[in-house]
Design an enzyme around this catalytic site. Structure first.
Site, PDB file in Angstrom:
ATOM      1  CG  HIS A 206      -0.342   0.134   2.528  1.00  8.92           C
ATOM      2  ND1 HIS A 206      -0.134   1.349   3.146  1.00  8.92           N
ATOM      3  CD2 HIS A 206       0.114  -0.809   3.401  1.00  8.92           C
ATOM      4  CE1 HIS A 206       0.407   1.153   4.335  1.00  8.92           C
ATOM      5  NE2 HIS A 206       0.584  -0.137   4.513  1.00  8.92           N
ATOM      6  CG  ASP A 249       2.841   0.825   7.573  1.00  6.93           C
ATOM      7  OD1 ASP A 249       2.532   0.010   6.692  1.00  6.93           O
ATOM      8  OD2 ASP A 249       2.070   1.165   8.476  1.00  6.93           O
ATOM      9  CD  GLU A 283      -2.630  -1.481   5.677  1.00  7.02           C
ATOM     10  OE1 GLU A 283      -2.613  -2.426   6.486  1.00  7.02           O
ATOM     11  OE2 GLU A 283      -2.212  -0.340   5.960  1.00  7.02           O
ATOM     12  CD  GLU A 284      -1.313   2.710   7.460  1.00  6.49           C
ATOM     13  OE1 GLU A 284      -1.987   2.409   8.456  1.00  6.49           O
ATOM     14  OE2 GLU A 284      -0.133   2.342   7.311  1.00  6.49           O
ATOM     15  CD  GLU A 310       1.054  -3.606   6.195  1.00  8.70           C
ATOM     16  OE1 GLU A 310       1.922  -2.978   6.843  1.00  8.70           O
ATOM     17  OE2 GLU A 310       0.043  -3.060   5.750  1.00  8.70           O
ATOM     18  CG  HIS A 386       1.910   3.978  12.025  1.00  9.62           C
ATOM     19  ND1 HIS A 386       0.677   3.434  12.310  1.00  9.62           N
ATOM     20  CD2 HIS A 386       2.241   3.510  10.796  1.00  9.62           C
ATOM     21  CE1 HIS A 386       0.274   2.680  11.305  1.00  9.62           C
ATOM     22  NE2 HIS A 386       1.222   2.705  10.377  1.00  9.62           N
TER      23      HIS A 386
END
Length: 936
Positions: A206, A249, A283-284, A310, A386
């Site tokens: 993603h 990510d 995706e998030e 991922e 993140h």
């Protein structure tokens, strides 16, 4: 053990160098032994006098050896474990096998992949619905795919499609909720033989990032476009420096996939099947884009297997942590093809247990596509996952190279495999799989694993059975001592756990949680030493007061057998439960048993000498090495997670429990050394001293949990939402309206470390739950209210987004089956949350979302997560409320929160001012939102 109060006769007997032969010795011994205070008579014998001379199998001669030196034993075991830990560390640092061809034709080139990565991350934060995600990233991907297509070999055909799906589904993640998406983006590439293909393997990544993700300063073209897209009231240089870029990510995975596409398309080797590359753009948003692809795209019907890329950390090795469901041939494909394997069925069973609060697109392909696959993720350095520190420069080129080598090899293997076309024939059964220090993978069917496990159990049964079935006079003594030893071992483990939990609870109550978050060694010094000291203490008491006259060698053998029996019990239980992870217990039973059989004769003749210790530790090499390998993975995953696991889970209690469990495992086959050693006094005093010093330092606040050190940042995560809330009654009148900055800390310490820096954030502004409103009347972005119950509400002026959200009741209908159908329409930003609470006497029977059956979140309310791409029509949906009993205050309460995660509306001057006050060791994510509640 040499205590000053120990009687001379007992001391001489324990040393074992002098034999008590003759009738006069026994009465004297009995009198001296009875003078001792029994431990607790837990085994019905208290302090006893026994002769152990020449008892045959099942007992060691008490006349051999003089006992181990305490200093040598303690130092030797410590050095042994440290050496194994160093070996594990070296294996983890070795990301790729040296000598691997890099940049050669037909090989994955990490330098090219890094170039892709730098370009993607330079675009900026790629929140679903933002221009950066929907326009700039898509444009870049299409440009690179076009260049790859131009260079491709004529053997292959490349097709490209940009999908904009709309759909809805329910998921039981985070307690359960429903998701709705509209016009989100997928970039799909199909690489197939020139004549086409009937079957395909999917590679998924993603390109979207979480809201508020960092980026380096953008290139001129991106800067020009962004200035045209949105007017930014502060200098763009300042704004850009605090954004996130989601390098690990999941931009790095998309970069790897681009390079894999380039290599495969230029290869002169023909593919048998198609390879579909899905670059998904949402995706998030809780897995929306993958759902849109697998349920709606015409190419989805071709897919027979998938690989999902991922991240749960930044760089390092990518771990295979999920496979299947079933379809053991996929594991075999990875085993056969991967150049740098790193896989564990243990990780799979832990992740699928729900312990880790995370999920991936694997779930969507499994549950909605009924397709088997392989799930891989980077797991190292989850502290900066993140956050603004997730930048491309922190991902080593070797990490990219190893991931690319593995993905390329596995995709090529599957795309040329005959199994892909007839995968249904091989779908049944599970696999036991695990890598050995990243060198190779051992894999075998779970049914074979069960046979092996039960064979190991039978071997232990024969070994122990021989001892239990000795002549009556010998069996009674051994059996009693064995079960006494089992009880003492279990008591030592239980009291060890209780001790560390008491310490952890006290540390939590005085406000010093997470002191180890930035200094992990402190947790070992505090909880690890306490656990070890308590285990040694309990066994020392048993040796001192209960096993007064037993030979040290005999006790060493008994407690080895006890440990073997305990691990055998775990092996039996895990195998019976059908867990593939039972192989660990098999290793911890088989190798120690073989070691015992090999060293038994030498031990019986010469005691615990240097030769015995050397061979004993050598025999334990494999189980202890693999245990430390797994323990590293456990702490690598769980320690960072404890810094973002919410306000309700005391992280010290969790970590102390894990450390106690690891201590029990690692000490199990070393307990016998407590009985073989002359004394344990110095060891216990040293461990107690280390634990006490660590405890005092932690209590004094010496160790600060967080760090902004650029080399190893460990930030505290905080969410700031500047919200205006409006509450309406049944008649549509506004009964309450307020505005403030809603503050959530994502760890157990709350705002205790923030208040000294920002005094206005204190317990006087703790948020109060609106009892009659769903989810307490606050604008939750996701339904994590059950994890975060401590939050703060700082009064602030109202927000006025330039593009406000609108919500209205389109129609209210009475159905023939005595229910009320309410149709709503909502327009607003790219992300909104819809909440429902039915009143007493009413139930939510159906709605137009998901599969039509409403799914409750934890607490009984209903949560709907909504997002859209750049352009979307008004969101119209209906709910049906079954009215069992009429109520004057209505039948249902609904609320809608609009989250402004990109563009000018995302910011407010008050939010910016507050965010600037946060210390540099925090990572505050901030956005503007509105909340409106209605009663119908």
């Amino acid at each position: 053990m040499e205590w000053g109060s120990e009687p001379g006769a007992v001391r001489r007997h324990r040393i074992g160098g002098e034999r008590r032969d003759g009738p006069a010795a026994a009465p004297q011994l009995e009198r001296e032994a009875l003078a001792q205070k029994p431990l607790a008579d837990v085994c019905g014998g208290g302090a006893r006098t026994r002769k152990r001379s020449g008892e045959g199998s099942g007992s060691a001669s008490r006349g051999a050896g003089t006992g181990l030196s305490e200093a040598r034993a303690a130092l030797g075991l410590a050095l042994y474990l440290l050496a194994l830990r160093a070996l594990v560390h070296l294996s983890l640092q070795q990301l790729v096998v040296r000598g691997t061809a890099v940049g050669h034709r037909g090989e994955f080139d990490a330098r090219q992949a890094r170039d892709y990565l730098e370009h993607i991350t330079s675009i900026g934060p790629r929140t679903t619905g933002s221009p950066e995600n929907e326009i700039l990233t898509v444009r870049y991907l299409l440009e690179q795919i076009k260049l790859i297509e131009v260079q491709s070999n004529s053997l292959h055909r490349i097709s490209v499609d940009v999908q904009r799906p709309t759909g809805s589904f329910s998921i039981d993640f985070l307690g359960g909720f429903t998701s709705y998406y509209d016009n989100i983006t997928n970039v799909v590439v199909k690489l197939e033989p020139r004549d086409g293909a009937q079957h395909a393997v999917l590679a998924n990544c993603h390109f979207d990032s979480v809201a508020n993700s960092p980026v380096p300063y953008p290139p001129p073209l991106t800067l020009t476009i962004l200035k045209q897209i949105s007017a930014i009231s502060v200098p763009l240089e300042v704004f850009w420096a605090v954004l996130l870029k989601g390098a690990s990510d999941d931009a790095v995975s998309c970069s790897v996939m681009l390079e894999v596409l380039r290599v495969l398309s230029t290869s002169s080797e023909a593919l048998h099947h198609a390879v579909i590359f899905l670059f998904n753009g949402a995706e998030e948003n809780v897995l929306q884009a993958s759902h849109g692809f697998i349920t709606q795209h015409p190419w989805a019907s071709l897919i027979r297997a998938f690989i999902n890329l991922e991240a749960a950390g930044v760089g390092g090795k990518e771990l295979v942590f999920q496979t299947g469901p079933e379809n053991p041939w996929l594991v075999q494909a990875y085993v056969s093809a991967a150049k740098h394997p790193f896989a564990s069925v243990v990780a799979q069973e832990v992740f699928q247990s729900g312990i880790i609060p995370s999920d991936t697109d694997f779930r969507i392909y499994r549950d909605f596509g009924n397709i088997p696959g392989i799930d891989l993720a980077f797991i190292e350095n989850g502290y900066i996952y993140h956050t603004k520190y997730d930048t491309a420069d922190r991902i080593l080129t070797d990490s990219i190279q190893r991931a690319g080598d593995n993905i390329l090899a596995v995709l090529k293997y599957l795309a040329t495999s005959d199994m892909l076309a007839s995968s249904s024939k091989y779908q049944h059964g599970n696999m036991v799989f695990f890598d050995v220090l990243g060198l190779f993978v051992i894999a075998y069917p779970s049914r074979v694993g069960s046979i092996i496990n039960y064979m190991v159990v039978m071997a232990v049964a024969l070994y122990l059975g021989k001892k239990f079935l000795q002549p009556q006079n010998k069996t009674a003594t051994y059996t009693k001592d064995f079960f006494c030893g089992l009880g003492i071992t279990l008591i030592s483990w239980f009291t060890s756990l209780v001790t560390v939990l008491i310490i952890a609870v006290f540390i939590s109550l005085i406000g010093q949680s997470l002191s180890w978050y930035n200094h992990f060694y402190i947790s070992v010094c505090l909880y690890g030493t306490a656990a070890v000291a308590k285990i040694i203490f309990i066994h020392t008491l048993a040796k001192r007061f209960h096993y007064v006259n037993a030979s040290d060698q005999y006790l060493g053998e008994v407690f080895f057998d006890v440990s073997l029996f305990v691990h055998c019990g775990f092996l039996t239980a895990l195998t019976y439960q059908g867990l593939c992870s039972a192989f660990i217990s098999a290793v911890w039973v088989a190798f120690p048993l073989l070691t015992k059989l090999c060293v038994h004769k030498d031990f019986k003749r010469h005691g615990a000498g240097g030769k015995f210790i050397a061979f004993y530790l050598l025999g334990m090499f494999i189980p202890y090495l693999y245990a430390l390998y797994l323990i590293w993975a456990v702490f690598e995953m769980f320690t960072p997670i404890l810094g973002r696991s919410g306000s309700e889970i005391p992280p010290d209690v969790v970590l102390a429990s894990i450390l106690a469990g690891c201590t029990m495992i690692l000490s199990s086959y070393f307990i016998n050394f407590i009985y073989l050693a002359k004394s344990t006094k110095r060891t216990m005093l040293t461990l107690t001293l280390v634990c006490t010093i660590a405890f005092l330092l932690v209590c004094s606040g010496t160790f600060f949990p967080y760090s902004s050190n650029p080399a190893s940042p460990k930030p505290k995560r905080v969410f700031l939402q500047h919200v205006t809330r409006t509450f309406h009654d049944l008649d549509g009148n506004v009964v309450k309206r307020d505005s403030g900055i809603w503050i959530n800390g994502f760890d157990y310490t709350g705002m205790s470390h923030i208040t000294p820096h920002i005094p206005e954030i204190n317990d006087t502004i703790r948020a109060h739950c609106e009892e009659n409103a769903p989810l307490c009347g606050f604008p939750w972005y996701l339904p994590v209210h059950f994890l975060i119950r401590k939050n703060w509400y700082l009064p602030a002026p109202e927000v006025s987004p330039k593009e406000p959200a609108h919500f209205r009741l389109v129609s209210k209908e009475q159905t023939p089956w005595d229910s009320v159908k309410l149709t709503f329409e909502a327009t607003g930003p790219s992300h909104m949350s819809f909440y429902v609470r039915t009143h007493k006497g009413s139930t939510l029977s159906q709605w137009s979302l998901g599969n039509g059956t409403p799914v409750t979140s934890k607490g009984g309310d209903y949560f709907v997560f909504y997002s859209h791409g750049l352009q979307a029509s008004a969101w119209q949906f209906w709910i049906e409320v079954q009215v069992l009993e009429e109520q004057s205050e209505g039948v249902v309460t609904v609320a809608i929160a609009a989250h402004y995660l990109s563009g000018e509306d995302k910011r407010s001057s008050q939010l910016d001012a507050l965010k600037e006050k946060f210390p540099d060791w925090t990572f505050p994510s901030a956005w503007v939102c509105t909340y409106n509640l209605f009663v119908f």
